[in-house]
Design a protein around this motif. Structure first.
Motif, PDB file in Angstrom:
ATOM      1  N   LEU B  55       0.828  -1.207   0.000  1.00 56.03           N
ATOM      2  CA  LEU B  55       0.000   0.000   0.000  1.00 56.03           C
ATOM      3  C   LEU B  55       0.866   1.262   0.000  1.00 56.03           C
ATOM      4  N   LEU B  56       1.914   1.222   0.853  1.00 59.88           N
ATOM      5  CA  LEU B  56       2.837   2.372   0.925  1.00 59.88           C
ATOM      6  C   LEU B  56       3.454   2.655  -0.442  1.00 59.88           C
ATOM      7  N   MET B  57       3.851   1.581  -1.121  1.00 59.75           N
ATOM      8  CA  MET B  57       4.505   1.771  -2.425  1.00 59.75           C
ATOM      9  C   MET B  57       3.543   2.372  -3.445  1.00 59.75           C
ATOM     10  N   SER B  58       2.289   1.929  -3.408  1.00 54.50           N
ATOM     11  CA  SER B  58       1.343   2.472  -4.396  1.00 54.50           C
ATOM     12  C   SER B  58       1.100   3.960  -4.137  1.00 54.50           C
ATOM     13  N   HIS B  59       1.056   4.352  -2.841  1.00 57.35           N
ATOM     14  CA  HIS B  59       0.913   5.784  -2.529  1.00 57.35           C
ATOM     15  C   HIS B  59       2.187   6.552  -2.871  1.00 57.35           C
ATOM     16  N   LEU B  60       3.326   5.883  -2.596  1.00 60.44           N
ATOM     17  CA  LEU B  60       4.613   6.522  -2.862  1.00 60.44           C
ATOM     18  C   LEU B  60       4.744   6.885  -4.339  1.00 60.44           C
ATOM     19  N   LYS B  61       4.245   5.960  -5.191  1.00 64.43           N
ATOM     20  CA  LYS B  61       4.332   6.190  -6.625  1.00 64.43           C
ATOM     21  C   LYS B  61       3.694   7.534  -6.993  1.00 64.43           C
ATOM     22  N   VAL B  62       2.531   7.782  -6.435  1.00 65.25           N
ATOM     23  CA  VAL B  62       1.819   9.027  -6.733  1.00 65.25           C
ATOM     24  C   VAL B  62       2.623  10.230  -6.236  1.00 65.25           C
ATOM     25  N   THR B  63       3.078  10.154  -4.970  1.00 63.63           N
ATOM     26  CA  THR B  63       3.832  11.268  -4.395  1.00 63.63           C
ATOM     27  C   THR B  63       5.106  11.551  -5.197  1.00 63.63           C
ATOM     28  N   LEU B  64       5.777  10.469  -5.569  1.00 66.15           N
ATOM     29  CA  LEU B  64       7.019  10.635  -6.333  1.00 66.15           C
ATOM     30  C   LEU B  64       6.757  11.273  -7.692  1.00 66.15           C
ATOM     31  N   LEU B  65       5.675  10.808  -8.328  1.00 66.99           N
ATOM     32  CA  LEU B  65       5.333  11.354  -9.643  1.00 66.99           C
ATOM     33  C   LEU B  65       5.094  12.864  -9.535  1.00 66.99           C
ATOM     34  N   GLU B  66       4.322  13.247  -8.492  1.00 65.26           N
ATOM     35  CA  GLU B  66       4.067  14.679  -8.282  1.00 65.26           C
ATOM     36  C   GLU B  66       5.368  15.427  -8.030  1.00 65.26           C
ATOM     37  N   THR B  67       6.225  14.836  -7.188  1.00 62.86           N
ATOM     38  CA  THR B  67       7.487  15.484  -6.845  1.00 62.86           C
ATOM     39  C   THR B  67       8.345  15.700  -8.089  1.00 62.86           C
ATOM     40  N   VAL B  68       8.466  14.627  -8.873  1.00 64.34           N
ATOM     41  CA  VAL B  68       9.339  14.717 -10.042  1.00 64.34           C
ATOM     42  C   VAL B  68       8.789  15.713 -11.062  1.00 64.34           C
ATOM     43  N   LEU B  69       7.490  15.589 -11.358  1.00 65.45           N
ATOM     44  CA  LEU B  69       6.881  16.505 -12.334  1.00 65.45           C
ATOM     45  C   LEU B  69       6.993  17.949 -11.858  1.00 65.45           C
ATOM     46  N   GLY B  70       6.625  18.163 -10.583  1.00 67.78           N
ATOM     47  CA  GLY B  70       6.647  19.523 -10.025  1.00 67.78           C
ATOM     48  C   GLY B  70       8.045  20.097 -10.027  1.00 67.78           C
ATOM     49  N   GLY B 193       6.433  19.239   0.308  1.00 66.58           N
ATOM     50  CA  GLY B 193       5.356  20.007  -0.311  1.00 66.58           C
ATOM     51  C   GLY B 193       4.273  19.101  -0.878  1.00 66.58           C
ATOM     52  N   ALA B 194       4.677  18.045  -1.537  1.00 66.93           N
ATOM     53  CA  ALA B 194       3.716  17.103  -2.116  1.00 66.93           C
ATOM     54  C   ALA B 194       2.867  16.479  -1.009  1.00 66.93           C
ATOM     55  N   VAL B 195       3.527  16.026   0.062  1.00 68.34           N
ATOM     56  CA  VAL B 195       2.801  15.384   1.169  1.00 68.34           C
ATOM     57  C   VAL B 195       1.837  16.377   1.815  1.00 68.34           C
ATOM     58  N   LEU B 196       2.313  17.603   1.979  1.00 67.57           N
ATOM     59  CA  LEU B 196       1.481  18.638   2.589  1.00 67.57           C
ATOM     60  C   LEU B 196       0.212  18.866   1.766  1.00 67.57           C
ATOM     61  N   ALA B 197       0.386  18.990   0.452  1.00 61.26           N
ATOM     62  CA  ALA B 197      -0.764  19.237  -0.411  1.00 61.26           C
ATOM     63  C   ALA B 197      -1.707  18.039  -0.403  1.00 61.26           C
ATOM     64  N   GLU B 198      -1.146  16.837  -0.356  1.00 57.83           N
ATOM     65  CA  GLU B 198      -1.992  15.633  -0.303  1.00 57.83           C
ATOM     66  C   GLU B 198      -2.770  15.581   1.005  1.00 57.83           C
ATOM     67  N   TRP B 199      -2.118  15.992   2.040  1.00 55.84           N
ATOM     68  CA  TRP B 199      -2.707  16.010   3.381  1.00 55.84           C
ATOM     69  C   TRP B 199      -4.007  16.826   3.355  1.00 55.84           C
ATOM     70  N   LEU B 200      -3.985  17.916   2.603  1.00 51.35           N
ATOM     71  CA  LEU B 200      -5.132  18.824   2.594  1.00 51.35           C
ATOM     72  C   LEU B 200      -6.242  18.373   1.652  1.00 51.35           C
ATOM     73  N   GLY B 201      -6.022  17.325   0.940  1.00 46.44           N
ATOM     74  CA  GLY B 201      -7.100  16.824   0.084  1.00 46.44           C
ATOM     75  C   GLY B 201      -6.554  16.109  -1.112  1.00 46.44           C
ATOM     76  N   GLY B 202      -7.049  14.899  -1.330  1.00 46.07           N
ATOM     77  CA  GLY B 202      -6.583  14.139  -2.479  1.00 46.07           C
ATOM     78  C   GLY B 202      -7.087  12.719  -2.396  1.00 46.07           C
ATOM     79  N   PHE B 203      -6.757  11.948  -3.436  1.00 41.71           N
ATOM     80  CA  PHE B 203      -7.242  10.566  -3.479  1.00 41.71           C
ATOM     81  C   PHE B 203      -6.117   9.566  -3.251  1.00 41.71           C
ATOM     82  N   ALA B 204      -4.897   9.958  -3.520  1.00 42.74           N
ATOM     83  CA  ALA B 204      -3.782   9.030  -3.361  1.00 42.74           C
ATOM     84  C   ALA B 204      -2.516   9.809  -3.037  1.00 42.74           C
ATOM     85  N   GLY B 205      -1.526   9.096  -2.510  1.00 43.99           N
ATOM     86  CA  GLY B 205      -0.259   9.733  -2.137  1.00 43.99           C
ATOM     87  C   GLY B 205       0.017   9.517  -0.665  1.00 43.99           C
TER      88      GLY B 205
END
Lengths: 252, 264
Positions: B55-70, B193-205
């Motif tokens: 589960l952690l890895m599937s969420h990590l994938k999203v966070t990493l994608l956001e981090t890299v793109l951003g 930053g990615a985690v913070l934004a996810e914390w405030l609302g999102g579906f994955a990460g």
């Protein structure tokens, strides 16, 4: 026709005249020295000749062609070697050729032809920081040579070196100049260096900078090994110190 | 050899400190000095990490994608702005104070607004990371451009170099160290930053995962995700260092010659 000639060059910054009415000439293969105290406008004159500045009046002629204010024709070398720390020696040296649009491999190949002659063999792939001060100046001189239309301006190129290295590089410099036959104008405030290395010496006075006098060194450059210990050398030195002394008295 | 030994002994101190903290922490939990539900032990944290690994890895994938793109976008925009400000003085005068001003607004304060404006998907996260990344890059790179040796630039000009050639041969390289130190700070901030934004609302990460385990009072999982985030940040910082070494081989050349001098 002279190889390089400045005709009555005057340069001002704002209302201050830095150099006034300077006319010097250099013939093909000649080594001419500009000798003067700091602040006599030698570097400003160089910037005018190399085209970085456009003089207020006067012209710079190269092979009879007016090149006033044109960069890219006359090469330049400073006391700081200005080798770029992030490029290898071969890329540093080939830089002027690359800037002129030569493909990199071709430029490197052309540059490497001279490495042996300049005593730089084996340093091609090294970075500037890995070389001693003397070696770096050699590399800088090679870069200057490759960039020139056979005319180079050297602004106190060896003044940052220690005395022993300087002595060595003077001998090396005379040898290499003999081989490459580069027309050179050389700035220095070191009287010994001026007498040892040049065919003619222009003596500049300061504020505004003007040419005070001209001294021709009669002994050919090929006979200059150990020249600084001869009586003739001392005579020239006395003569030049006399001229500079006069100038000092005048300004006081 | 000597050098390797030195680097091992240098590493011993922080590792020993870390181990001591872990042992102390394990004891605190073991002897229930702090109640277990409030502070799970390191062992429990590791266990939670292993159990929830998939589960952690599937969420990590999203966070990493956001981090890299951003980060990529932030770096590109920051670099472009630095180039523009260096080339064109009015741009510098107009933009510089504004850029500094944007840095006085805390990320925590704009994150909810971004979520409000751009919804719960990836967009607000990426925008927040761009905002975080932009500043260290633009300031560092611009400083690098401007501190280039004036004599070297004059020499290039006397060679007849164009502005582009001066940029390519001098300014670009002069700004590289600043660029990489900016990037190193930036990647660490970007994950947070990615985690913070996810914390405030999102579906994955990882931020979403965090809010979920927090709500179910599963603090062991909370700790597991905190560790994961710091490990990811460390890996990213390390990757930037590797990239820097690859891109700046002349820095290593210095070391070689220094060692030679030392050996003489």
């Amino acid at each position: 026709m002279h190889k390089l000639e400045t005709q009555n060059i005057t340069m001002k910054f704002g209302s201050e005249t830095i150099i006034r009415d300077i006319s010097i000439s250099v013939d093909q293969g000649e080594l001419v020295c500009l000798l003067g105290v700091s602040g006599s406008g030698k570097t400003t004159l160089f910037n005018c000749i190399s085209g970085i500045y456009t003089p207020v009046s006067g012209r710079v002629m190269l092979d009879g062609e007016d090149i006033t204010g044109t960069t890219g024709r006359i090469s330049y070398m400073l006391q700081k070697d200005l080798l770029l720390p992030y490029k290898t020696i071969e890329d540093n040296v080939a830089l002027p050729l690359i800037i002129r649009g030569m493909p990199r491999d071709e430029a490197r190949a052309r540059a490497s032809e001279y490495f042996e002659e300049f005593g730089l063999e084996g340093t091609q792939k090294m970075y500037p920081k890995q070389l001693s001060g003397g070696m770096r100046q050699r590399a800088a001189l090679l870069r200057t040579y490759l960039f020139s239309d056979n005319v180079a301006l050297l602004d106190e190129p060896f003044s940052a070196l220690d005395t022993i290295t300087k002595g060595r590089i003077h001998r090396w410099y005379l040898d290499v100049m003999e081989k490459i036959n580069l027309t050179t104008v050389f700035i220095t405030h070191d009287i010994n260096e001026a007498i040892l290395l040049s065919d003619r010496i222009y003596i500049m006075t300061g504020r505004p900078g003007e040419i005070k006098s001209e001294v021709r060194i009669k002994t050919p450059r090929s006979d200059r090994h150990g020249y600084d210990l001869t009586d003739e050398f001392m005579d020239y030195k006395r003569q030049i110190m006399g001229i500079l002394g006069e100038e000092k008295r005048e300004t006081e | 050899m000597k050098r390797r030994l030195a680097s091992i002994t240098n590493n011993i101190y922080p590792i020993a400190t870390l181990l001591a903290i872990l042992v102390l922490w394990e004891c605190l939990s073991l002897f229930e000095v702090v109640p277990n539900y409030m502070l799970p032990s390191p062992a429990q944290t590791v266990e939670a990490f292993i159990n929830d690994f998939g589960l952690l890895m599937s969420h990590l994938k999203v966070t990493l994608l956001e981090t890299v793109l951003g980060t990529l976008m932030g770096v590109a925009i920051g670099y472009a702005a630095a180039v523009l400000m260096d080339r064109w003085d009015p741009a510098y005068k107009a933009m510089y104070p504004l850029i500094v001003l944007t840095q006085t607004i805390p990320a925590v304060a704009i994150a909810p607004l971004l979520v409000l404006w751009f919804g719960y998907k990836m967009m607000p996260k990426i925008i927040l990371i761009i905002l975080i990344t932009f500043f260290p890059i633009v300031i560092g790179v611009l400083d690098g451009f401007r501190s280039a040796d004036k004599d070297a630039i004059n020499l290039m000009r006397s060679m007849g170099a164009s502005r582009w050639q001066i940029f390519r041969h001098i300014k670009f390289f002069n700004a590289l160290p600043n660029f990489f130190s900016g990037l190193r700070i930036t990647v660490a901030y970007a994950v947070v930053g990615a985690v913070l934004a996810e914390w405030l609302g999102g579906f994955a990460g990882l931020g979403v995962y965090m809010t979920r385990v927090k709500k179910s009072f599963a603090y062991d999982k909370m700790f597991a995700v905190i560790f994961l985030i710091s490990i990811i940040s460390l890996i990213l910082i390390w990757l930037v260092s590797v990239l820097q070494k690859k891109c700046m081989p002349w820095e290593r050349a210095d070391e070689v010659s220094d060692r030679k001098k030392g050996g003489q």
